[in-house]
Design an enzyme around this catalytic site. Structure first.
Site, PDB file in Angstrom:
ATOM      1  N   GLU A   1       1.224   5.522   0.927  1.00 41.29           N
ATOM      2  CA  GLU A   1       0.694   6.721   1.591  1.00 41.29           C
ATOM      3  C   GLU A   1       1.127   7.979   0.822  1.00 41.29           C
ATOM      4  O   GLU A   1       2.280   8.082   0.396  1.00 41.29           O
ATOM      5  CB  GLU A   1       1.237   6.788   3.022  1.00 41.29           C
ATOM      6  CG  GLU A   1       0.813   8.064   3.740  1.00 41.29           C
ATOM      7  CD  GLU A   1       1.477   8.241   5.089  1.00 41.29           C
ATOM      8  OE1 GLU A   1       1.297   7.378   5.961  1.00 41.29           O
ATOM      9  OE2 GLU A   1       2.187   9.256   5.268  1.00 41.29           O
TER      10      GLU A   1
ATOM     11  N   SER B   1       0.868  -1.185   0.000  1.00 40.13           N
ATOM     12  CA  SER B   1       0.000   0.000   0.000  1.00 40.13           C
ATOM     13  C   SER B   1       0.901   1.230   0.000  1.00 40.13           C
ATOM     14  O   SER B   1       2.087   1.140   0.364  1.00 40.13           O
ATOM     15  CB  SER B   1      -0.936  -0.009   1.217  1.00 40.13           C
ATOM     16  OG  SER B   1      -0.199  -0.152   2.409  1.00 40.13           O
TER      17      SER B   1
ATOM     18  N   HIS C   1       3.710  -1.174   3.795  1.00 35.43           N
ATOM     19  CA  HIS C   1       3.062   0.130   3.589  1.00 35.43           C
ATOM     20  C   HIS C   1       4.188   1.141   3.333  1.00 35.43           C
ATOM     21  O   HIS C   1       5.041   1.354   4.198  1.00 35.43           O
ATOM     22  CB  HIS C   1       2.276   0.512   4.848  1.00 35.43           C
ATOM     23  CG  HIS C   1       1.534   1.801   4.726  1.00 35.43           C
ATOM     24  ND1 HIS C   1       0.394   1.942   3.968  1.00 35.43           N
ATOM     25  CD2 HIS C   1       1.769   3.025   5.280  1.00 35.43           C
ATOM     26  CE1 HIS C   1      -0.051   3.181   4.057  1.00 35.43           C
ATOM     27  NE2 HIS C   1       0.767   3.859   4.837  1.00 35.43           N
TER      28      HIS C   1
ATOM     29  N   PHE D   1      13.302  14.652  10.748  1.00 30.52           N
ATOM     30  CA  PHE D   1      11.958  14.108  10.952  1.00 30.52           C
ATOM     31  C   PHE D   1      12.007  12.948  11.962  1.00 30.52           C
ATOM     32  O   PHE D   1      11.180  12.861  12.881  1.00 30.52           O
ATOM     33  CB  PHE D   1      11.423  13.642   9.586  1.00 30.52           C
ATOM     34  CG  PHE D   1      10.024  13.120   9.617  1.00 30.52           C
ATOM     35  CD1 PHE D   1       9.000  13.849  10.209  1.00 30.52           C
ATOM     36  CD2 PHE D   1       9.715  11.900   9.032  1.00 30.52           C
ATOM     37  CE1 PHE D   1       7.704  13.356  10.233  1.00 30.52           C
ATOM     38  CE2 PHE D   1       8.417  11.403   9.049  1.00 30.52           C
ATOM     39  CZ  PHE D   1       7.414  12.129   9.650  1.00 30.52           C
TER      40      PHE D   1
ATOM     41  N   ASP E   1      -1.200  15.312  16.691  1.00 35.38           N
ATOM     42  CA  ASP E   1      -0.387  16.030  17.685  1.00 35.38           C
ATOM     43  C   ASP E   1      -0.767  17.495  17.696  1.00 35.38           C
ATOM     44  O   ASP E   1      -0.878  18.118  16.638  1.00 35.38           O
ATOM     45  CB  ASP E   1       1.104  15.926  17.322  1.00 35.38           C
ATOM     46  CG  ASP E   1       1.632  14.532  17.548  1.00 35.38           C
ATOM     47  OD1 ASP E   1       1.372  13.964  18.627  1.00 35.38           O
ATOM     48  OD2 ASP E   1       2.289  14.004  16.640  1.00 35.38           O
TER      49      ASP E   1
HETATM   50  P1  FAD Z   1      -2.175   6.796  20.187  1.00 35.77           P
HETATM   51  O1  FAD Z   1      -2.558   5.389  20.124  1.00 35.77           O
HETATM   52  O2  FAD Z   1      -3.223   7.797  20.426  1.00 35.77           O
HETATM   53  O3  FAD Z   1      -1.046   6.943  21.289  1.00 35.77           O
HETATM   54  C1  FAD Z   1      -0.533   8.223  21.646  1.00 35.77           C
HETATM   55  C2  FAD Z   1      -0.104   8.161  23.103  1.00 35.77           C
HETATM   56  O4  FAD Z   1      -1.241   7.975  23.940  1.00 35.77           O
HETATM   57  C3  FAD Z   1       0.832   6.990  23.408  1.00 35.77           C
HETATM   58  O5  FAD Z   1       1.712   7.420  24.395  1.00 35.77           O
HETATM   59  C4  FAD Z   1      -0.106   5.924  23.926  1.00 35.77           C
HETATM   60  O6  FAD Z   1       0.582   4.992  24.735  1.00 35.77           O
HETATM   61  C5  FAD Z   1      -1.112   6.774  24.700  1.00 35.77           C
HETATM   62  N1  FAD Z   1      -2.440   6.156  24.766  1.00 35.77           N
HETATM   63  C6  FAD Z   1      -3.244   5.830  23.719  1.00 35.77           C
HETATM   64  N2  FAD Z   1      -4.388   5.297  24.151  1.00 35.77           N
HETATM   65  C7  FAD Z   1      -4.329   5.293  25.510  1.00 35.77           C
HETATM   66  C8  FAD Z   1      -5.217   4.879  26.537  1.00 35.77           C
HETATM   67  N3  FAD Z   1      -6.425   4.390  26.253  1.00 35.77           N
HETATM   68  N4  FAD Z   1      -4.826   5.033  27.829  1.00 35.77           N
HETATM   69  C9  FAD Z   1      -3.601   5.567  28.121  1.00 35.77           C
HETATM   70  N5  FAD Z   1      -2.718   5.972  27.177  1.00 35.77           N
HETATM   71  C10 FAD Z   1      -3.078   5.840  25.890  1.00 35.77           C
HETATM   72  N6  FAD Z   1      -0.522  12.452  12.222  1.00 35.77           N
HETATM   73  C11 FAD Z   1      -1.283  13.365  11.572  1.00 35.77           C
HETATM   74  O7  FAD Z   1      -1.471  14.485  12.081  1.00 35.77           O
HETATM   75  N7  FAD Z   1      -1.860  13.083  10.362  1.00 35.77           N
HETATM   76  C12 FAD Z   1      -1.706  11.877   9.753  1.00 35.77           C
HETATM   77  O8  FAD Z   1      -2.248  11.652   8.658  1.00 35.77           O
HETATM   78  C13 FAD Z   1      -0.915  10.884  10.401  1.00 35.77           C
HETATM   79  N8  FAD Z   1      -0.734   9.664   9.860  1.00 35.77           N
HETATM   80  C14 FAD Z   1      -0.050   8.698  10.554  1.00 35.77           C
HETATM   81  C15 FAD Z   1       0.022   7.408  10.038  1.00 35.77           C
HETATM   82  C16 FAD Z   1       0.690   6.399  10.725  1.00 35.77           C
HETATM   83  C17 FAD Z   1       0.730   5.014  10.158  1.00 35.77           C
HETATM   84  C18 FAD Z   1       1.330   6.699  11.971  1.00 35.77           C
HETATM   85  C19 FAD Z   1       2.063   5.619  12.707  1.00 35.77           C
HETATM   86  C20 FAD Z   1       1.262   7.980  12.497  1.00 35.77           C
HETATM   87  C21 FAD Z   1       0.564   8.993  11.807  1.00 35.77           C
HETATM   88  N9  FAD Z   1       0.432  10.284  12.332  1.00 35.77           N
HETATM   89  C22 FAD Z   1      -0.321  11.221  11.662  1.00 35.77           C
HETATM   90  C23 FAD Z   1       1.095  10.664  13.587  1.00 35.77           C
HETATM   91  C24 FAD Z   1       0.168  10.463  14.811  1.00 35.77           C
HETATM   92  O9  FAD Z   1      -0.967  11.279  14.746  1.00 35.77           O
HETATM   93  C25 FAD Z   1       0.985  10.813  16.050  1.00 35.77           C
HETATM   94  O10 FAD Z   1       2.058   9.931  16.190  1.00 35.77           O
HETATM   95  C26 FAD Z   1       0.203  10.896  17.350  1.00 35.77           C
HETATM   96  O11 FAD Z   1       1.057  11.426  18.349  1.00 35.77           O
HETATM   97  C27 FAD Z   1      -0.249   9.533  17.868  1.00 35.77           C
HETATM   98  O12 FAD Z   1      -1.373   9.083  17.265  1.00 35.77           O
HETATM   99  P2  FAD Z   1      -1.795   7.535  17.427  1.00 35.77           P
HETATM  100  O13 FAD Z   1      -3.272   7.480  17.261  1.00 35.77           O
HETATM  101  O14 FAD Z   1      -0.985   6.688  16.541  1.00 35.77           O
HETATM  102  O15 FAD Z   1      -1.328   7.172  18.894  1.00 35.77           O
END
Ligand code: FAD
Length: 288
Positions: free
Chosen positions: A9, A7, A264, A214, A102
């Protein structure tokens, strides 16, 4: 050995020059028959129109390739998020890469918020909400070297488990360069009871210096051996591209030999390195 599916991105272009680069890369890469292609989304909705416009054009040009919209929940109310998903659903998008996103480092609000029902607090709540609104296929992110905000890798794995239990059917990893980090992480996830398929996210290195900046922000390790590979190539873009392509091929071959069944690619909207690697890995481009 069955060849892994792939895939790609992409991100919404910010200007005409970037749009030209993107729309040159898309048909080249689409010709390798990806299982799906994704378009990123600026946290807080900063690119929502750009993401939709990019998806619409991709869909018109590649009606047979499923598309996914990345989508972040921070700083947007549930009502605002629901409106965007309705827009996607009406367009025919059926797959969301659900992420927290973020806030800018200097923002005075950070997630989770304290008990504000208008917002989702964690990505697992967001996944559950998305599934409740429409029957989307949901992918989530995961971090073989630990998310920068997490206290420990174990805490992060527990967060991933919650996202999978909430309905995610795929976890796409942050990029990494040392495959051992991925194997250790995948093993720890399995031991924690996560059975959701995991897809390594692979980053072609188009510009070593910007990649290291980055990677620092993402806290992804750039091993010493990788610095050595690019040492002295600052003014030799062709040699650097050859090194990057060879590295991508080697990384993918090793992952495939160890049972990985999907790659990916973080294309950064550029076709050359990814296409060359796909070709060397045995994927055949279909004629337009
Ligand atoms: P999360 O799962 O939300 O985790 C973030 C933090 O919160 C971690 O420390 C985790 O341990 C903690 N956490 C999560 N759930 C819980 C819970 N229930 N209880 C306690 N702690 C918890 N960013 C963008 O802005 N746009 C994009 O299009 C984008 N695409 C991405 C694509 C991929 C494949 C990846 C890996 C990242 C991407 N990001 C993107 C970056 C991402 O938004 C950031 O890394 C963000 O900080 C974390 O999002 P997440 O949903 O992956 O992490």
């Amino acid at each position: 050995m069955v060849r892994p599916s792939i895939s790609f991105e992409f991100f919404p272009p910010k200007n005409e020059k970037m749009a030209d680069i993107l729309w040159n890369a898309v048909p080249d890469l689409a010709s390798y028959g990806p299982e799906y292609m994704t378009v990123t989304y600026g946290a807080g909705g900063t690119t929502s129109d750009g993401t939709v416009e990019t998806l619409q054009k991709m869909m018109a040009e590649n009606p047979d390739i499923p598309l996914a919209s990345h989508f972040t929940f921070i700083n947007a109310t549930k009502d605002e998020l629901k409106a965007y998903t309705d827009r996607l659903w009406d367009m025919g998008v059926r797959h969301i890469v659900a992420l927290r996103g973020d806030m800018p480092a200097d923002a005075d609000v950070q997630w989770p918020l304290d008990n504000d029902d208008r917002y989702f607090q964690y990505t697992s709540d967001f996944v559950e909400g998305l599934k409740g609104w429409h029957d989307f296929e949901i992918s989530v992110g995961c971090y073989p070297e630990k998310h920068p905000d997490a206290d420990s890798l174990d805490a992060d794995i527990q967060a991933l488990k919650l996202k999978c239990d909430a309905g995610a059917s795929r976890a796409i990893t942050q990029f990494f360069f040392d495959n051992e980090d991925y194997y250790r992480f995948a093993d720890a996830c399995r031991k924690a009871g996560i059975e959701t398929p995991m897809c390594p996210g692979l980053l072609p290195i188009h510009d070593f210096k910007s990649m290291t900046k980055f990677a620092k922000r993402c806290q992804a390790n750039v091993p010493g051996w990788l610095h050595e590979k690019f040492a002295g190539l600052e003014n030799s873009p062709e040699d650097a591209q050859k090194v990057a392509t060879d590295l991508l091929i080697l990384q993918a071959e090793d992952l495939a030999a160890n049972g990985v069944d999907h790659f990916h690619f973080y294309t950064l909207n550029k076709g050359a390195i990814t296409a060359e690697a796909c070709e060397a890995l045995g994927y055949k481009a279909k004629a337009a």
